[in-house]
Design a protein around this motif. Sequence first.
Motif, short mmCIF file in Angstrom:
data_model
loop_
_atom_site.label_atom_id
_atom_site.label_comp_id
_atom_site.label_asym_id
_atom_site.label_seq_id
_atom_site.Cartn_x
_atom_site.Cartn_y
_atom_site.Cartn_z
N ASN A 57 5.79 25.58 -18.51
CA ASN A 57 6.93 24.75 -18.13
C ASN A 57 8.21 25.61 -18.13
O ASN A 57 9.01 25.59 -19.06
CB ASN A 57 7.05 23.56 -19.10
CG ASN A 57 8.10 22.55 -18.66
OD1 ASN A 57 8.54 22.57 -17.51
ND2 ASN A 57 8.50 21.67 -19.57
N GLY B 158 16.94 17.24 -16.05
CA GLY B 158 15.78 18.07 -16.33
C GLY B 158 15.88 19.50 -15.82
O GLY B 158 14.92 20.27 -15.91
N LYS C 181 20.13 22.14 -18.29
CA LYS C 181 21.53 22.26 -18.70
C LYS C 181 21.64 22.21 -20.23
O LYS C 181 22.29 23.07 -20.83
CB LYS C 181 22.37 21.12 -18.07
CG LYS C 181 22.28 21.05 -16.56
CD LYS C 181 23.13 19.93 -15.99
CE LYS C 181 22.71 18.53 -16.40
NZ LYS C 181 21.35 18.12 -15.94
N SER C 182 21.01 21.20 -20.82
CA SER C 182 21.08 21.10 -22.28
C SER C 182 20.38 22.28 -22.95
O SER C 182 20.87 22.80 -23.96
CB SER C 182 20.45 19.79 -22.77
OG SER C 182 21.17 18.69 -22.27
N VAL C 183 19.25 22.70 -22.37
CA VAL C 183 18.54 23.85 -22.92
C VAL C 183 19.47 25.07 -22.96
O VAL C 183 19.54 25.79 -23.97
CB VAL C 183 17.26 24.16 -22.10
CG1 VAL C 183 16.67 25.51 -22.49
CG2 VAL C 183 16.22 23.05 -22.28
N1 LIG Z 1 12.58 21.08 -27.24
C1 LIG Z 1 11.86 21.08 -26.12
N2 LIG Z 1 10.52 21.23 -26.15
C2 LIG Z 1 9.80 21.25 -25.02
N3 LIG Z 1 10.31 21.13 -23.78
C3 LIG Z 1 11.63 20.96 -23.68
C4 LIG Z 1 12.47 20.93 -24.84
N4 LIG Z 1 13.76 20.75 -24.42
C5 LIG Z 1 13.70 20.69 -23.09
N5 LIG Z 1 12.43 20.81 -22.63
C6 LIG Z 1 12.02 20.82 -21.22
O1 LIG Z 1 13.10 21.32 -20.45
C7 LIG Z 1 13.46 20.42 -19.43
C8 LIG Z 1 14.94 20.47 -19.21
O2 LIG Z 1 15.59 19.90 -20.31
P1 LIG Z 1 17.15 19.72 -20.42
O3 LIG Z 1 17.83 21.02 -20.53
O4 LIG Z 1 17.35 18.77 -21.56
O5 LIG Z 1 17.55 19.02 -19.04
P2 LIG Z 1 19.00 18.58 -18.54
O6 LIG Z 1 19.38 19.48 -17.43
O7 LIG Z 1 18.81 17.18 -18.05
O8 LIG Z 1 19.92 18.64 -19.72
C9 LIG Z 1 12.93 19.08 -19.89
O9 LIG Z 1 12.62 18.26 -18.82
C10 LIG Z 1 11.69 19.47 -20.66
O10 LIG Z 1 10.60 19.66 -19.74
#
Ligand SMILES: Nc1ncnc2c1ncn2[C@@H]1O[C@H](COP(=O)(O)OP(=O)(O)O)[C@@H](O)[C@H]1O
Length: 259
Positions: free
Chosen positions: A34, A57, A60-62
């Motif tokens: 992933n 998804g 951004k938060s990651v």
């Molecule tokens: N702690 C985690 N463990 C596993 N997968 C994660 C985790 N955090 C995020 N993901 C994966 O990363 C993707 C992007 O997450 P995120 O950055 O939260 O999206 P967004 O852009 O909406 O903020 C999620 O859809 C999920 O598949």
Amino acid sequence: MIKEEKNIEAKPKEKNKTPIIEIKDLHKTFGKDNTILKGVNLTVNKGEDLVILGRSGSGKSVTIKCIVGLIEPDQGEINVFGENILNISKKELNEIRVKIGFLFQSGALYDSMSVRENLAFTLRAHKRDLSEEEVEKEVIEALESVGLGDAIDKMPAELSGGMRKRIGLARTLILKPEIILYDEPTTGLDTITSREISELILDIKHKQKTSSIIITHDMACAKMTADRIMVLKDGVIHAEGTYEELEKDEDEWVRSFFE
Ligand SMILES: Nc1ncnc2c1ncn2[C@@H]1O[C@H](COP(=O)(O)OP(=O)(O)O)[C@@H](O)[C@H]1O
Ligand SMILES: [Mg+2]
């Protein structure tokens, strides 16, 4: 002394671009395959508010969780105040983290504590040697900076969504961060309240001289707060520019955010 040193280093305004956060070639895969980040590069300069746009998804938060060490990237560099936080000790990382405020989407106040206690608890956790009076003074100052001096004795359950956001922000500000990371600061709020929060973000930048990353899909918020906007797509920064530039970008997909 310090003031004089600063003066020597002062540069003409347009050239005064000191990078506060520099992300280079950031990669992150969850599980086996992933893959979310495939080489993100971005810079936030001192005093700048950078908005990150992207579909739900898209990572951004990651990305911002990597900046505070909540998520460990697989590859890349994250320089904060000139230090690569992926190569430093836990102690050094903690010293940097204290200077970074993170406003989570949920606000995450402790429901069993009053507003005063919520703020005081955070402050004491980081600065153990403050007196009662000093804590009270800082709590009042932080609440006033978000326009909620009156809410000091309220319980979280008594607060509206907008007020909870402000209290969450006050709790971030009480530690006097140099960087604030806002994750969807207006999501779930009505238009007028969203606007008030966006104004507050702008106000904080000017008064407290913070540098920020703001993740949002509220385009009114982006327009008000962004010095620059970056659009994340397929694990990389797909487009970058000011609001006005991206609004008429040649790429239809980029323009679609602005419609
Ligand atoms: N702690 C985690 N463990 C596993 N997968 C994660 C985790 N955090 C995020 N993901 C994966 O990363 C993707 C992007 O997450 P995120 O950055 O939260 O999206 P967004 O852009 O909406 O903020 C999620 O859809 C999920 O598949
Ligand atoms: Mg998110």
